[in-house]
Design an enzyme around this catalytic site. Structure first.
Site, PDB file in Angstrom:
ATOM      1  N   ILE A 255     -31.006 -26.918  27.220  1.00 36.27           N
ATOM      2  CA  ILE A 255     -31.909 -25.942  26.658  1.00 36.27           C
ATOM      3  C   ILE A 255     -32.672 -24.862  27.449  1.00 36.27           C
ATOM      4  CG2 ILE A 255     -34.239 -25.901  25.077  1.00 36.27           C
ATOM      5  CD1 ILE A 255     -33.260 -28.729  24.222  1.00 36.27           C
TER       6      ILE A 255
ATOM      7  N   ASN B 285     -37.618 -30.863  42.998  1.00 34.43           N
ATOM      8  CA  ASN B 285     -37.767 -32.287  42.276  1.00 34.43           C
ATOM      9  C   ASN B 285     -39.207 -32.606  42.252  1.00 34.43           C
ATOM     10  OD1 ASN B 285     -38.215 -35.030  42.055  1.00 34.43           O
ATOM     11  ND2 ASN B 285     -36.533 -35.732  43.594  1.00 34.43           N
ATOM     12  N   VAL B 286     -39.784 -32.579  40.877  1.00 31.76           N
ATOM     13  CA  VAL B 286     -41.179 -32.870  40.691  1.00 31.76           C
ATOM     14  C   VAL B 286     -41.714 -33.803  41.421  1.00 31.76           C
ATOM     15  CG1 VAL B 286     -41.173 -31.227  38.530  1.00 31.76           C
ATOM     16  CG2 VAL B 286     -40.532 -33.683  38.638  1.00 31.76           C
TER      17      VAL B 286
ATOM     18  N   TYR C  67     -35.424 -44.129  21.736  1.00 34.40           N
ATOM     19  CA  TYR C  67     -36.164 -43.038  22.351  1.00 34.40           C
ATOM     20  C   TYR C  67     -37.275 -43.910  23.425  1.00 34.40           C
ATOM     21  CZ  TYR C  67     -37.542 -38.254  23.669  1.00 34.40           C
ATOM     22  OH  TYR C  67     -37.704 -37.148  24.247  1.00 34.40           O
TER      23      TYR C  67
ATOM     24  N   LYS D 139     -43.472 -38.074  25.820  1.00 35.48           N
ATOM     25  CA  LYS D 139     -43.510 -36.945  25.023  1.00 35.48           C
ATOM     26  C   LYS D 139     -45.105 -36.928  24.431  1.00 35.48           C
ATOM     27  CE  LYS D 139     -39.445 -34.886  26.016  1.00 35.48           C
ATOM     28  NZ  LYS D 139     -39.777 -33.661  26.911  1.00 35.48           N
TER      29      LYS D 139
ATOM     30  N   ILE E  21     -29.863 -31.793  20.074  1.00 39.18           N
ATOM     31  CA  ILE E  21     -28.925 -30.864  20.359  1.00 39.18           C
ATOM     32  C   ILE E  21     -28.056 -31.592  21.410  1.00 39.18           C
ATOM     33  CG2 ILE E  21     -28.432 -28.651  21.447  1.00 39.18           C
ATOM     34  CD1 ILE E  21     -31.056 -27.614  21.061  1.00 39.18           C
TER      35      ILE E  21
ATOM     36  N   THR F 274     -26.775 -32.083  24.479  1.00 38.06           N
ATOM     37  CA  THR F 274     -26.810 -31.704  25.955  1.00 38.06           C
ATOM     38  C   THR F 274     -26.627 -32.610  26.967  1.00 38.06           C
ATOM     39  OG1 THR F 274     -29.199 -32.398  26.053  1.00 38.06           O
ATOM     40  CG2 THR F 274     -28.837 -30.454  25.149  1.00 38.06           C
ATOM     41  N   LEU F 275     -26.376 -32.525  28.177  1.00 39.34           N
ATOM     42  CA  LEU F 275     -26.481 -33.538  29.246  1.00 39.34           C
ATOM     43  C   LEU F 275     -27.515 -34.660  29.072  1.00 39.34           C
ATOM     44  CD1 LEU F 275     -24.980 -34.528  31.920  1.00 39.34           C
ATOM     45  CD2 LEU F 275     -26.900 -33.411  32.854  1.00 39.34           C
ATOM     46  N   ALA F 276     -28.673 -34.295  28.716  1.00 44.62           N
ATOM     47  CA  ALA F 276     -29.714 -35.159  28.231  1.00 44.62           C
ATOM     48  C   ALA F 276     -29.590 -36.174  27.183  1.00 44.62           C
ATOM     49  CB  ALA F 276     -31.091 -34.675  28.554  1.00 44.62           C
TER      50      ALA F 276
END
Ligand code: IMJ
Length: 260
Positions: A21, A68-69, A159, A166, A196, A198-200
């Site tokens: 995204i 990397n956070v 999830y 989130k 969507i 995505t990789l995630a």
């Protein structure tokens, strides 16, 4: 036209590949005239770096940095580079999330303390120190965007801990909006994107089922694209959205309003 990001210096995190995204967001910001800084997640073999560098080259980023956070020094380094190269920051785009695979299947009550901490640390907490570093660099009317998902509000199968992360992220958006608004009119918002591929999401059991469900029930009878999420990000970072802060804006083809 107020949707003009010409010369706006915006940092985009979370691009992993052409399905990200964050990649849709970066393309839309560039199309609106923004000057981009891009971060990638460094790995031992430099695979991500090579991939993201090649993908983003056409956007001619002025900054391309590892982030990397969970590495405080690296985070400080990113903002030292921004200060040196740009001196200011007009936008920050946070598209980072991670939970252990084992946490994204089965019972939420089975979440380990370590898994909970790591997921909340990377997916939710990281927005706060990023904003703290950006705060002295933010220009007047700068903007911050993060990505959320409906699982913040509803118990969506599998999830699990990501939903809790989130929810914390959306609450963080409100506190950061309250903190950053007064001095420089900085706005902080979340985009809650519909599912969507995505990789995630591809690694997740039941994602195709979720997507089919959206295609059947969403008012628009389809899923959204990365570019549609990017369009909303460009809008939110532009002066067109000058009155919007602390919100979670749903870009989900209308799915979350249905009762079907
Ligand atoms: C993720 C898990 C369970 C259900 C899910 C998702 N649904 C959707 C997602 C229905 C749409 C994707 N999503 C919104 C995410 O935020 C994904 C986050 C994520 C994905 C992975 C997969 C690979 C891994 N760790 C992850 N951490 C976070 O190892």
């Amino acid at each position: 036209m107020l949707l003009d990001l010409t010369g706006k210096k915006i940092l985009v995190t979370g691009i992993a590949n052409n399905r990200s995204i964050a990649w849709g967001i970066a393309q839309q910001l560039k199309a609106a005239g923004a000057e981009l800084g891009i971060t990638y997640l460094p790995d031992e073999k430099g695979r991500f770096e090579a991939k993201v560098r090649e993908l983003t080259a056409p956007l001619e980023p002025s900054l391309f940095l590892p982030l990397n956070v969970q590495d405080a020094e690296q985070m400080a380094g990113v903002f030292a580079e921004i200060k040196e190269t740009w001196g200011v920051l007009d936008g920050l785009v946070h598209c980072l999330a991670f939970a252990g695979k084992e946490e994204l299947i089965g019972d939420y009550s089975a979440t380990t303390a370590e898994g909970f901490s790591r997921s909340l640390d990377i997916s939710a907490y990281s927005l706060a120190p990023l904003c703290a570093h950006a705060k002295p660099l933010f220009s007047e009317k700068a903007g911050v965007i993060t990505l959320s998902y409906l699982g913040a509000d509803r118990a969506i199968p599998n999830y699990n801990v990501m939903g809790v992360a989130k929810a914390a992220l959306e609450a963080s958006v409100r506190y950061l909006a309250a903190e950053l608004g007064p001095e420089k009119q900085v706005r902080v918002n979340a985009i809650s994107a519909g599912p969507i591929r995505t990789l995630a999401s591809s690694a997740i059991g039941g994602i195709l089922e979720m997507i089919h469900n959206v295609e059947e029930k969403a008012p628009l009878r389809r899923t959204v694209t990365q570019m549609e999420v990017g369009g909303t990000a460009a809008f939110l970072l532009s002066d067109l959205a000058s009155g919007i802060s602390g919100q979670t804006i749903y870009v989900d083809a209308g799915y979350c309003i249905t009762g079907m």
